[in-house]
Write a protein that holds these residues in place. Structure first.
Motif, PDB file in Angstrom:
ATOM      1  N   PRO A  88       0.828  -1.217   0.000  1.00 52.87           N
ATOM      2  CA  PRO A  88       0.000   0.000   0.000  1.00 52.87           C
ATOM      3  C   PRO A  88       0.857   1.260   0.000  1.00 52.87           C
ATOM      4  O   PRO A  88       2.034   1.240   0.380  1.00 52.87           O
ATOM      5  CB  PRO A  88      -0.800  -0.128   1.300  1.00 52.87           C
ATOM      6  N   LEU A  89       0.222   2.351  -0.439  1.00 58.96           N
ATOM      7  CA  LEU A  89       0.920   3.634  -0.560  1.00 58.96           C
ATOM      8  C   LEU A  89       0.094   4.704   0.151  1.00 58.96           C
ATOM      9  O   LEU A  89      -1.092   4.877  -0.151  1.00 58.96           O
ATOM     10  CB  LEU A  89       1.074   3.983  -2.044  1.00 58.96           C
ATOM     11  N   ASN A  90       0.700   5.374   1.105  1.00 60.16           N
ATOM     12  CA  ASN A  90      -0.039   6.337   1.916  1.00 60.16           C
ATOM     13  C   ASN A  90      -0.614   7.485   1.087  1.00 60.16           C
ATOM     14  O   ASN A  90       0.037   7.995   0.165  1.00 60.16           O
ATOM     15  CB  ASN A  90       0.850   6.913   3.021  1.00 60.16           C
ATOM     16  N   THR A  91      -1.823   7.904   1.451  1.00 59.08           N
ATOM     17  CA  THR A  91      -2.457   9.059   0.825  1.00 59.08           C
ATOM     18  C   THR A  91      -1.910  10.347   1.438  1.00 59.08           C
ATOM     19  O   THR A  91      -1.242  10.321   2.477  1.00 59.08           O
ATOM     20  CB  THR A  91      -3.976   9.010   1.021  1.00 59.08           C
ATOM     21  N   ASP A 210      -5.723  -0.718   5.061  1.00 60.17           N
ATOM     22  CA  ASP A 210      -6.358   0.546   4.711  1.00 60.17           C
ATOM     23  C   ASP A 210      -6.567   0.590   3.197  1.00 60.17           C
ATOM     24  O   ASP A 210      -5.616   0.602   2.416  1.00 60.17           O
ATOM     25  CB  ASP A 210      -5.477   1.716   5.153  1.00 60.17           C
ATOM     26  N   GLU A 211      -7.828   0.634   2.775  1.00 56.45           N
ATOM     27  CA  GLU A 211      -8.133   0.491   1.354  1.00 56.45           C
ATOM     28  C   GLU A 211      -7.855   1.752   0.541  1.00 56.45           C
ATOM     29  O   GLU A 211      -7.630   1.668  -0.672  1.00 56.45           O
ATOM     30  CB  GLU A 211      -9.578   0.021   1.174  1.00 56.45           C
ATOM     31  N   ASN A 213      -5.155   3.430   0.900  1.00 59.93           N
ATOM     32  CA  ASN A 213      -3.734   3.258   0.587  1.00 59.93           C
ATOM     33  C   ASN A 213      -3.525   2.199  -0.495  1.00 59.93           C
ATOM     34  O   ASN A 213      -2.603   2.310  -1.311  1.00 59.93           O
ATOM     35  CB  ASN A 213      -2.957   2.890   1.845  1.00 59.93           C
ATOM     36  N   SER A 216      -4.252   3.871  -3.732  1.00 60.06           N
ATOM     37  CA  SER A 216      -3.086   4.664  -4.147  1.00 60.06           C
ATOM     38  C   SER A 216      -2.039   3.782  -4.826  1.00 60.06           C
ATOM     39  O   SER A 216      -1.445   4.159  -5.838  1.00 60.06           O
ATOM     40  CB  SER A 216      -2.460   5.365  -2.940  1.00 60.06           C
ATOM     41  N   ALA A 217      -1.833   2.591  -4.271  1.00 62.97           N
ATOM     42  CA  ALA A 217      -0.857   1.669  -4.856  1.00 62.97           C
ATOM     43  C   ALA A 217      -1.286   1.218  -6.243  1.00 62.97           C
ATOM     44  O   ALA A 217      -0.439   1.014  -7.131  1.00 62.97           O
ATOM     45  CB  ALA A 217      -0.654   0.469  -3.932  1.00 62.97           C
ATOM     46  N   PRO A 222       0.295   8.645  -4.552  1.00 62.86           N
ATOM     47  CA  PRO A 222      -0.675   8.890  -3.477  1.00 62.86           C
ATOM     48  C   PRO A 222      -1.919   9.637  -3.970  1.00 62.86           C
ATOM     49  O   PRO A 222      -1.816  10.582  -4.758  1.00 62.86           O
ATOM     50  CB  PRO A 222       0.101   9.760  -2.482  1.00 62.86           C
TER      51      PRO A 222
END
Length: 452
Positions: A88-91, A210-211, A213, A216-217, A222
């Motif tokens: 995942p990639l943080n917003t 966390d969906e 994130n 974002s991936a 982001p």
């Protein structure tokens, strides 16, 4: 591609959009036109009777469009989904976004503001079918994205049908125990990657993930979020339309009937939760995104994330599995085809059982066909040919009874009233081994396909 309209520009560049310039009634007429382009084209309705907002639908009418949405090659869609879940990639939060160009917090009547269609003649009223629902776990604040059909009323209330197994229902029940509502944002005209993420099944995305994130991936960068005007939630600032509100605790109202993915009406009105709208925000030139139920788009939206989930799980049990496909003829829910590189006579049955393991993705499946790796599982002709030439019914099929099912009229009609009252639907499931048998090696040559 930054947003929904950027995606539409890409589709237009591929000659994938047909523009409907004539006035179209959002009540029934629009559904007939959408159905005519099912599996063929994205449709842009520019002149909706009674509204200034246009409607777009059928964006996912072919698998290639989904690959485009997430920046993937066609054959790597499932791998891209699984990598996004695992990485995942943080917003990030920004101050402003075009979704806040218009903000309405008083005198809200969504049926006057938005061109929400009524698709099928026996649908109870008009339904939001394309909205991605954003919510936070009231304990952990982990964000969930999901879909649910939403019956829209003339006041500021929406009746929402939430499946009991979904994260959203768990969030809501937690909030009810705290004697509080659950805030939600309904995102319409979302980035197509976020739209796809909202369809990911619970087994693929676990409670602690966390969906936003994960979405974002899928995009590869982001998401830029803006704070809600009336709720403590942040949503993509480049969305077309967002409805802010809260699911009211300790309130249930009748919802249904509704023509759903299986092509029949989910008819009995059910007591379902209620959303109270606190704001509608949108771009000044907003586009309403709609989904016609029981179409190729509907099948692919729900089916492809389920394929990824099934493949990930089943390969753990049977590593020789190469791919899994939920066929459109089975609404991308009821019929699965499993391709494997067979190395042992037991593997096809193991693959079938692994595919049927009771998860959200497998719950609807009624038939699993196991085939060799020379069969194109995305080609219905190829699969039927394998069944025709490699199956003997007395030894290559098995039936499992008393399995859980869902929106299947044959299962509902054959489940006793006492079981239905327990909120269970029972179905039978069939496994078909359509692989070349290894029991008599000297006869394997009989199965050789013709060639040049």
């Amino acid at each position: 591609m930054k947003d929904f309209r950027g995606y539409l520009e890409i589709l237009r560049g591929k000659n994938d959009i047909v523009d409907i310039e004539d006035e179209v009634d959002p009540i029934i007429e629009i559904g007939k036109i959408q159905k005519g382009y099912d599996g063929k084209k994205t449709v842009f309705f520019r002149n909706i009777k009674g509204y200034d907002i246009p409607i777009v639908s059928n964006i996912f009418h072919k698998r290639e469009n989904i690959a485009e949405a997430i920046g993937s090659e066609l054959e790597n869609i499932k791998d891209k989904i699984m990598r996004a879940v695992e990485n995942p990639l943080n917003t990030i939060i920004v101050e402003h976004g075009p979704v806040h160009e218009v903000v309405i917090t008083e005198g809200i009547n969504p049926l006057e503001l938005l061109p929400i269609p009524k698709h099928y003649k026996k649908d109870n009223v008009r339904y939001i079918t394309s909205g991605v629902i954003l919510a936070k776990d009231p304990e952990t604040e982990i964000r969930n994205l999901s879909f649910a059909r939403m019956k829209v009323n003339k006041d500021n209330r929406i009746n929402i049908m939430i499946n009991r197994e979904r994260h959203l229902m768990r969030y809501f029940l937690k909030a009810e125990k705290m004697n509080r509502p659950l805030e939600v944002a309904i995102i319409i005209g979302a980035h197509p990657s976020l739209w796809l993420e909202g369809a990911m099944p619970d087994g693929l995305v676990m409670d602690d993930m966390d969906e936003m994130n994960i979405a974002s991936a899928l995009v590869g960068e982001p998401f830029e979020l803006v704070k809600g005007k009336t709720i403590d939630l942040e949503y993509p600032g480049n969305s077309e339309i967002v409805i802010e509100g809260k699911i009211i605790n300790d309130v249930r109202e009748d919802e249904g009937p509704f023509g759903d993915y299986s092509g029949v009406y989910d008819a009995p009105p059910r007591q379902n939760p209620v959303i109270e709208i606190s704001a509608v925000v949108m771009r000044s030139d907003a586009i309403y995104h709609d989904l016609l139920p029981h179409t190729i788009e509907h099948f692919f939206l729900g089916g492809i994330p389920r394929e990824a989930d099934l493949l990930k799980r089943a390969k753990v049990a049977v590593p020789s599995i190469k791919d899994i496909h939920l066929t459109p003829g089975g609404c991308s829910r009821f019929h699965a085809v499993v391709q494997l590189k067979k190395g042992a006579e037991s593997e096809p049955n193991h693959a079938i059982v692994a595919t049927l393991f009771p998860t959200e993705s497998a719950r609807d499946i009624k038939v699993v066909v196991a085939v060799d790796d020379d069969i194109d599982i995305y080609n219905a002709f190829d699969v039927e040919w394998a069944i025709a030439t490699r199956v003997q019914w007395h030894k290559d099929i098995f039936v499992i009874n008393k399995m859980e099912g869902l929106l299947d009229p044959s299962a509902i009609s054959n489940t006793s009233t006492s079981i239905l009252e327990r909120n269970e639907i029972l179905t039978s499931k069939v496994g078909i081994d359509a692989t070349i048998p290894l029991e008599q090696p000297d006869l394997v040559g009989l199965y050789e396909r013709v060639g040049f």
